[in-house]
Design a protein around this motif. Structure first.
Motif, PDB file in Angstrom:
ATOM      1  N   VAL A  82      -1.240  -3.476   3.138  1.00  0.00           N
ATOM      2  CA  VAL A  82      -0.240  -2.386   2.060  1.00  0.00           C
ATOM      3  C   VAL A  82       0.320  -3.334   1.180  1.00  0.00           C
ATOM      4  O   VAL A  82       0.681  -2.554   0.284  1.00  0.00           O
ATOM      5  N   HIS A 130       1.132  -1.775  -2.394  1.00  0.00           N
ATOM      6  CA  HIS A 130       2.731  -1.766  -3.046  1.00  0.00           C
ATOM      7  C   HIS A 130       2.995  -2.893  -4.218  1.00  0.00           C
ATOM      8  O   HIS A 130       4.107  -2.452  -5.138  1.00  0.00           O
ATOM      9  N   LEU A 162       4.404  -1.415  -8.053  1.00  0.00           N
ATOM     10  CA  LEU A 162       4.964  -2.079  -8.435  1.00  0.00           C
ATOM     11  C   LEU A 162       4.876  -1.904  -9.695  1.00  0.00           C
ATOM     12  O   LEU A 162       6.044  -2.630 -10.908  1.00  0.00           O
ATOM     13  N   VAL A 169       3.660   4.626  -1.551  1.00  0.00           N
ATOM     14  CA  VAL A 169       3.373   3.953  -0.638  1.00  0.00           C
ATOM     15  C   VAL A 169       2.211   4.628   0.728  1.00  0.00           C
ATOM     16  O   VAL A 169       0.947   4.421   0.533  1.00  0.00           O
TER      17      VAL A 169
END
Lengths: 205, 356
Positions: free
Chosen positions: A40, A44, A48, A60
């Motif tokens: 994750v 992420h 970003l 996500v």
């Protein structure tokens, strides 16, 4: 904010990943949940690098739901990380294609403002500016550096998750950090110049 | 070598890298995982047919027919899955253009569904409602962000990241939970409004029934007519009735979230105890477990004067924070049986959400 500096990634997990991916392909949701926890931060971080921070958490979730649906199409389970990374980048591109322009227009023009418009704290503004500068680096350096500095992943972990060699990640982290230092330096000089110009123009003649 | 720290965190920390880590760490992922076990089963799609090598038109026709049958079958399967999955909430646009993910709802679009893992977002001019027949109805005010985390039988969980919701819950107590950045709100059969600001601080106002609020072992019960604030890291404050005196509310707020030194807390506690009326028993009951051992006798005496404890509750028992006696005293107020909370909060907080 109390942060854990970095996370350490046991090598044995690489073999476990293959097992988990196979189990997830067979419909084992708990295995997919474990993969989620392992990957994750990579997802992420990649998002970003590309989309406004406020949209990242939603995307996500969507990336993992999409991965769950498409898992059967993954032929080489050892390439799960690279495959997931590609899905994530495509999703980020889709975000800009599919978002209604009018909606995007309501978003702040520059990325740093997305997080800072409600933050009056100087430190938070500083963080937002650094993130914005980091996002201007070339993609090769941007992703590993953001995963290291924001998500707290180690170089070996970044290499393993993204399916890259240690050597290339190490070089990219080093060069990316150099480039970030230079850009932050330029940014600080520019800000200082602007302050001086404002001070000069506001002085009574 | 300083680069070692950048590489794997070993060696002497590079101060500049450390500073960047600290500053940028606020953007780190910190959301709870979706309930993958409750996401509807996804049937593996069959391998795509390859058209290479086909030579005759009848083969193409056969492939076309098979594709048509396949598409129809998949459509029927999907429809059946959607019908059987059942956990999606009905979303209705009340005003403006609320979004589910990146799909905006407009006046021309019909009702939509909010599935597990999806987020409903309202901008400054949008409002929406979500309804699940077996659970309740929630109105979402402008500038809100609400995510559906779980929607299984007897277990509905939302996350209010910012904004305001008005919840009317008719599911049995303990089945509906809302995570906020600073506390978990467990419905115990009620109507309530929950607000979360951009800093993650929250305010819960109960209109009917009561709600349990919890973070890291810090718990509050908010019955009808009461309000409770919550702050990131600190968790829920002490609940109070909305019609309490301004000086009482002000002192309580400072006691919960501002005062740090014993003299400051003593002074504020003095105001709270002096201003407390009979109706403020619920506040003093919460304070019993929040004050120091030295201050507890004073709180006990004031509470006992305003709302005498039941027979089985003794001063000594309360001063040593005997849970049974505390629960028994709470039950005597008539707001609701604390047994509900003791039963359901354990279930929900076994896997607590990440609090910012």
């Amino acid at each position: 904010m109390e942060l854990q500096a970095v996370t350490f990634w046991p090598v044995a997990e690489a073999r476990e990943d293959d097992v988990l991916v196979r189990a997830a392909c067979d419909g084992d949701r708990a295995a997919f949940g474990l993969l989620y926890h392992r990957y994750v931060r990579m997802v992420h971080g990649i998002l970003l690098c590309r989309v406004p921070p406020r949209e990242v958490d939603d995307l996500v979730q969507e990336v993992f739901l999409l991965a769950l649906r498409k898992l059967h199409s993954l032929r080489d389970v050892s390439r799960f990380g690279a495959w997931l990374g590609t899905i994530t980048r495509n999703r980020a591109n889709d975000y800009f294609r599919k978002t209604i322009p009018a909606e995007r227009a309501t978003e702040p023009a520059s990325e740093e403002h997305a997080q800072t418009r409600t933050n009056d704290h100087v430190v938070e503004q500083e963080a937002a500016v650094i993130l914005a500068v980091l996002r201007t680096l070339p993609g090769t350096y941007r992703e590993p550096l953001l995963l290291r500095l924001v998500e707290g992943m180690t170089g070996p972990e970044i290499a393993a998750r993204m399916g890259l060699t240690h050597g290339s990640v190490r070089v990219n982290l080093h060069r990316g950090m150099q480039m970030l230092r230079e850009k932050l330096g330029e940014n600080a000089k520019g800000t200082e110049r602007q302050k001086q110009e404002r001070a000069t123009t506001s002085e009574p003649s | 070598m300083k680069d070692d720290y950048l590489w794997d965190g070993s060696g002497e920390p590079d101060p500049e890298v450390r500073k960047l880590e600290t500053l940028l760490g606020r953007y780190r992922h910190n959301q709870p995982a979706p309930a993958f076990g409750q996401i509807m089963d996804v049937q593996p799609m069959k391998r795509r047919w390859s058209l290479s090598g086909l030579r005759f038109s009848f083969q193409l026709a056969a492939v076309g027919a098979i594709l048509l049958i396949g598409v129809t079958t998949l459509f029927i399967l999907r429809t059946r899955q959607t019908r059987n999955s059942g956990p999606a909430w009905d979303v209705a646009r009340l005003e403006g253009s609320p979004r589910i993910g990146w799909h905006a709802m407009g006046a021309a679009t019909g009702p939509a569904k909010l599935a597990v893992g999806q987020t409903l977002v309202t901008d400054s001019s949008s409002r929406a409602s979500i309804t699940l027949d077996e659970t309740g109805r929630i109105e979402i005010d402008p500038s809100s962000r609400l995510r559906l985390l779980a929607s299984g039988p007897g277990r509905k969980r939302l996350s209010l990241e910012r904004g305001t919701i008005h919840a009317t819950i008719w599911a049995p107590p303990g089945q509906f939970v809302v995570d906020t950045p600073s506390a978990v709100a467990v419905d115990l059969g009620c109507v309530y409004t929950l607000h979360v600001d951009d800093s993650g601080a929250g305010l819960l106002r109960t209109t009917m029934g009561w709600v349990g609020f919890k973070l890291n072992g810090h718990e509050s019960f908010i019955p009808a007519g009461a309000v409770c604030a919550t702050r990131p890291k600190t968790g829920p404050g002490t609940p109070y009735l909305e019609d309490a005196s301004p000086s009482f509310r002000d002192a309580l707020s400072k006691f919960d979230f501002v005062a740090t030194t014993p003299p400051e807390r003593n002074a504020l506690l003095g105001i709270i105890l002096t201003d407390a009326q009979e109706e403020d028993a619920l506040t003093l009951w919460h304070l019993l477990s929040r004050v120091s051992d030295a201050d507890r006798p004073g709180v006990y005496d004031r509470l006992a004067a305003l709302a005498p404890p039941p027979e089985e509750v003794t001063r000594e028992g309360i001063l040593r924070l005997d849970q049974k006696m505390l629960d028994s005293w709470w039950n005597s107020f008539g707001y609701g049986d604390v047994f509900l909370w003791r039963t359901f909060e354990r279930d929900w907080t076994q896997s607590p959400p990440t609090a910012k």
